[in-house]
Motif scaffolding. Sequence first.
Motif, PDB file in Angstrom:
ATOM      1  N   MET A   1       0.838  -1.181   0.000  1.00 22.68           N
ATOM      2  CA  MET A   1       0.000   0.000   0.000  1.00 22.68           C
ATOM      3  C   MET A   1       0.885   1.246   0.000  1.00 22.68           C
ATOM      4  N   LYS A   2       0.623   2.168  -0.904  1.00 23.02           N
ATOM      5  CA  LYS A   2       1.382   3.412  -0.957  1.00 23.02           C
ATOM      6  C   LYS A   2       0.834   4.378   0.083  1.00 23.02           C
ATOM      7  N   LYS A   3       1.754   5.131   0.679  1.00 23.57           N
ATOM      8  CA  LYS A   3       1.349   6.068   1.713  1.00 23.57           C
ATOM      9  C   LYS A   3       1.806   7.467   1.322  1.00 23.57           C
ATOM     10  N   MET A   4       0.929   8.430   1.500  1.00 21.58           N
ATOM     11  CA  MET A   4       1.283   9.804   1.200  1.00 21.58           C
ATOM     12  C   MET A   4       1.534  10.588   2.489  1.00 21.58           C
ATOM     13  N   THR A   5       0.682  10.427   3.458  1.00 18.82           N
ATOM     14  CA  THR A   5       0.827  11.119   4.729  1.00 18.82           C
ATOM     15  C   THR A   5      -0.021  10.412   5.785  1.00 18.82           C
ATOM     16  N   PRO A   6       0.444  10.366   7.027  1.00 22.35           N
ATOM     17  CA  PRO A   6      -0.361   9.713   8.063  1.00 22.35           C
ATOM     18  C   PRO A   6      -1.537  10.572   8.516  1.00 22.35           C
ATOM     19  N   GLY A   7      -1.457  11.864   8.315  1.00 22.05           N
ATOM     20  CA  GLY A   7      -2.531  12.759   8.728  1.00 22.05           C
ATOM     21  C   GLY A   7      -2.342  14.129   8.127  1.00 22.05           C
ATOM     22  N   MET A   8      -3.352  14.955   8.265  1.00 20.66           N
ATOM     23  CA  MET A   8      -3.262  16.312   7.722  1.00 20.66           C
ATOM     24  C   MET A   8      -4.342  17.198   8.302  1.00 20.66           C
ATOM     25  N   GLN A   9      -4.175  18.474   8.038  1.00 23.08           N
ATOM     26  CA  GLN A   9      -5.189  19.461   8.361  1.00 23.08           C
ATOM     27  C   GLN A   9      -5.595  20.145   7.064  1.00 23.08           C
ATOM     28  N   ILE A  10      -6.865  20.463   6.947  1.00 22.52           N
ATOM     29  CA  ILE A  10      -7.336  21.233   5.805  1.00 22.52           C
ATOM     30  C   ILE A  10      -8.048  22.450   6.356  1.00 22.52           C
ATOM     31  N   LEU A  11      -7.659  23.610   5.837  1.00 23.67           N
ATOM     32  CA  LEU A  11      -8.281  24.860   6.237  1.00 23.67           C
ATOM     33  C   LEU A  11      -8.553  25.646   4.969  1.00 23.67           C
ATOM     34  N   ALA A  12      -9.777  26.083   4.807  1.00 19.88           N
ATOM     35  CA  ALA A  12     -10.143  26.910   3.655  1.00 19.88           C
ATOM     36  C   ALA A  12     -10.744  28.198   4.182  1.00 19.88           C
TER      37      ALA A  12
END
Length: 89
Positions: A1-12
């Motif tokens: 399985m490819k992984k890009m990031t374990p977590g993130m925040q999104i703010l708009a």
Amino acid sequence: MKKMTPGMQILAARNGKVFYQKSFGYHTYDKRDMKVKNSDVYDVASLTKILATLPNIMQLYDKGLLKLDDKLGNILPEFANTDKGRILR
């Protein structure tokens, strides 16, 4: 399985007002660390290469001012006579 990031925040935001803010995942892939929270702070300096430099390079290429095989010394003359002058791209 490819992984890009374990977590993130999104703010708009628009016109100085946040209309969406949500956090996802964890700080590490093993999920033993803390979950990502809206109050977490990230160092985004590494994103500068992608978000600032790359679009400028793409514009120079599109205008014919830069070739993909140009050396650093051709692009930035101040590096031409240094040990960095022959670096490609």
